[in-house]
Design an enzyme around this catalytic site. Structure first.
Site, mmCIF file in Angstrom:
data_model
loop_
_atom_site.group_PDB
_atom_site.id
_atom_site.type_symbol
_atom_site.label_atom_id
_atom_site.label_comp_id
_atom_site.label_asym_id
_atom_site.label_seq_id
_atom_site.Cartn_x
_atom_site.Cartn_y
_atom_site.Cartn_z
ATOM 1 N N ASP A 191 -49.038 -32.134 -0.636
ATOM 2 C CA ASP A 191 -47.716 -31.640 -0.240
ATOM 3 C C ASP A 191 -47.698 -30.122 -0.089
ATOM 4 O O ASP A 191 -47.261 -29.597 0.936
ATOM 5 C CB ASP A 191 -46.651 -32.041 -1.278
ATOM 6 C CG ASP A 191 -46.224 -33.495 -1.132
ATOM 7 O OD1 ASP A 191 -46.573 -34.122 -0.111
ATOM 8 O OD2 ASP A 191 -45.544 -34.006 -2.041
ATOM 9 N N ARG A 219 -40.586 -25.248 -15.014
ATOM 10 C CA ARG A 219 -40.027 -24.779 -13.726
ATOM 11 C C ARG A 219 -39.411 -23.377 -13.794
ATOM 12 O O ARG A 219 -39.663 -22.554 -12.910
ATOM 13 C CB ARG A 219 -39.005 -25.777 -13.161
ATOM 14 C CG ARG A 219 -39.549 -27.172 -12.915
ATOM 15 C CD ARG A 219 -40.877 -27.177 -12.228
ATOM 16 N NE ARG A 219 -41.362 -28.530 -11.983
ATOM 17 C CZ ARG A 219 -42.636 -28.846 -11.816
ATOM 18 N NH1 ARG A 219 -43.565 -27.903 -11.864
ATOM 19 N NH2 ARG A 219 -43.005 -30.079 -11.588
ATOM 20 N N ASP A 248 -36.568 -31.178 -9.937
ATOM 21 C CA ASP A 248 -37.323 -29.925 -9.924
ATOM 22 C C ASP A 248 -36.814 -28.925 -8.888
ATOM 23 O O ASP A 248 -36.801 -27.724 -9.120
ATOM 24 C CB ASP A 248 -38.815 -30.214 -9.726
ATOM 25 C CG ASP A 248 -39.431 -30.824 -10.994
ATOM 26 O OD1 ASP A 248 -38.910 -30.534 -12.085
ATOM 27 O OD2 ASP A 248 -40.410 -31.569 -10.894
ATOM 28 N N SER A 302 -46.897 -40.349 -9.165
ATOM 29 C CA SER A 302 -46.557 -38.940 -9.054
ATOM 30 C C SER A 302 -46.660 -38.352 -10.457
ATOM 31 O O SER A 302 -46.009 -38.830 -11.385
ATOM 32 C CB SER A 302 -45.133 -38.816 -8.507
ATOM 33 O OG SER A 302 -44.675 -37.514 -8.728
HETATM 34 N N1 ARG Z 1 -38.229 -36.789 -14.604
HETATM 35 C C1 ARG Z 1 -38.817 -35.652 -15.195
HETATM 36 C C2 ARG Z 1 -37.959 -34.433 -15.015
HETATM 37 O O1 ARG Z 1 -37.113 -34.453 -14.183
HETATM 38 C C3 ARG Z 1 -40.237 -35.420 -14.744
HETATM 39 C C4 ARG Z 1 -40.442 -35.059 -13.323
HETATM 40 C C5 ARG Z 1 -41.861 -34.740 -13.117
HETATM 41 N N2 ARG Z 1 -42.310 -34.764 -11.785
HETATM 42 C C6 ARG Z 1 -43.259 -35.638 -11.319
HETATM 43 N N3 ARG Z 1 -43.706 -35.436 -10.153
HETATM 44 N N4 ARG Z 1 -43.715 -36.618 -12.036
HETATM 45 O O2 ARG Z 1 -38.109 -33.462 -15.683
#
Ligand code: ARG
Length: 434
Positions: free
Chosen positions: A19, A100, A129, A181
């Site tokens: 990506d 983040r 994110d 993911s």
């Molecule tokens: N659901 C979690 C959050 O919003 C983890 C997201 C992580 N991203 C991923 N690509 N697995 O913090």
């Protein structure tokens, strides 16, 4: 003479994956920008950040910045999360949500150093994110423009993205066919999508990489002692360690005992429920140990109100509001509670479980002389009667009035049934309506 206008610059949070690699090409070709790749080390698994940096250069980035954020992640982000015993929905220790704002902070710094007016990230439009990056960046420099190529491009389906990648010389290796993911850092791993999208399906064994299957773990318990100073873990089994190393080491110890797996349905900020799996061995163990020490050292009202504020802290951070006045105020409260959270907690890890086996502190408010049933010199049991009479006076006054109303006379005593919510109660309610 070069008559070409200098191009505008954009700083992209680059991971090396498909990506963000396609993002580089899209920003160059469709937006006409010079791309600076920023590669952050937050303790994630990788096989060489230099290799990733090389890939960014090969894709035509005008500059590549590799920033080691691990120490800062531990001391400024994990330490604050621990002070707040942070668990979104009482389950998720916020690992992605913590990294983040830190990555955003460095994106902004790199943009300032290079005179870039734009920053970019590779998040989709369906996750949390994007909210965290963009809200953090706005908080740190409202004048920066944020570009989210994955949200804007028309390469929605994987085959389209792969075709675009191949057309523009982005290497597409087999590993991109990974069925999940994944996001990971020092605090743990998040795994979603693929087979996990069906909440009835048990997580396949291959999603777990830092925790052992409890079935395969030692038949005897493993004990580990965590030393805390002012709320921050500072030692493991007596060995003093910087927080980042301590977390890494405890990940291995607790993970090898099968501890730290989470499988949950989570409410994303963008309004949908998702099935998420996490591995957070050290994180969960440290939160448990930290809470155990707080139980021993925090005054009752501080502890009780802190529990409520912890939920708000976790919500703020989950929702991308790390750099916000409310979250800062909550941090100040948490910090003010931690000076006495100094001591040692002994954890017992066994076959996927972790329990607190002991806790001690020079700042303990627990007083054995007061708590003991053995002798009564420190606690005046007779004084309890006066305490109960006074604290219960308003209840007694109310009960007598209810009874009087029911019986139609001021002096009648309440029935036991009425006070216990049994059949008489309804009659009391009716009587009061008159
Ligand atoms: N659901 C979690 C959050 O919003 C983890 C997201 C992580 N991203 C991923 N690509 N697995 O913090």
């Amino acid at each position: 003479m070069n008559t070409q206008e200098p191009k505008e610059k954009v700083v992209l949070a680059y991971s090396g994956g498909l990506d963000t690699s396609v993002c580089i090409k899209w920003l160059q070709n469709e937006m006409g920008l010079d791309v600076i790749a920023m590669l952050g080390n937050v303790g994630q698994e990788h096989d060489g950040l230099e290799k990733v940096a090389e890939k960014a250069r090969m894709l035509g980035c005008v500059a590549v910045e590799v920033v080691d954020m691990t120490e800062e992640f531990a001391s400024e982000y994990i330490a604050r999360a621990l002070a707040a015993n942070a668990m979104y929905e009482n389950k998720y220790p916020l690992l992605s949500a913590l990294s983040r704002p830190l990555i955003s902070k460095h994106l902004v710094e790199v943009a300032h150093r290079h005179g870039a007016a734009c920053v970019a990230h590779g998040c989709t439009g369906k996750g949390n994110d994007q909210v965290r990056f963009e809200t953090s960046i706005t908080a740190l420099d409202p004048s920066l423009r944020v570009i989210a190529p994955v949200r804007e491009w028309d390469l929605g389906m994987r085959p389209d993205e792969i075709a675009y990648a191949e057309k523009h010389g982005v290497p597409v290796c087999q590993s991109i066919e990974k069925p999940y993911s994944i996001d990971d850092n020092l605090w743990g791993r998040a795994i979603e999508a693929g087979a996990l999208e069906d909440p009835w399906v048990e997580p396949p064994a291959d999603i777990w990489t830092i925790t052992a299957d409890p079935v395969d773990t030692p038949d005897i318990p493993t004990y580990v002692e965590v030393g805390f100073a002012e709320g921050v873990p500072v030692s493991l089994d007596g060995e003093e360690l910087p927080l980042s190393e301590l977390v890494a080491k405890l990940n291995v110890i607790a993970g090898s005992c099968g501890y730290g797996r989470i499988d949950m349905i989570e409410n994303r900020y963008v309004g949908l429920k998702s099935r998420e799996c996490y591995e957070v061995p050290a994180g969960l163990a440290l939160i448990q140990a930290h809470k155990a020490l707080e139980d021993l050292c925090l005054e009752r009202d501080v502890l009780h109100h802190k529990l409520a504020l912890e939920q708000l802290w976790a919500d703020q951070v989950y929702n991308g509001r790390w750099f916000s006045p409310f979250k800062q105020a909550l941090d100040a409260f948490m910090a003010a509670t931690q000076h006495a959270v100094t001591g040692t907690v002994r954890l017992k890890l066994y076959k996927g479980g972790c329990t607190v086996a002991g806790r001690k502190s020079a700042y303990a408010l627990y007083d054995q002389a007061l708590a003991t049933y053995e002798n009564d010199e420190a606690f005046d049991q007779k004084a309890a009667k006066g305490f109960i009479d006074i604290q219960g006076l308003s209840i007694k006054t109310w009960a007598m009035r209810e009874a009087a109303c029911l019986k139609g006379g001021a002096s009648a005593a309440p029935t036991v049934d009425a006070l216990h919510g049994a059949p008489g109660t309804r009659a009391v309610g009716r009587a009061l309506n008159c």
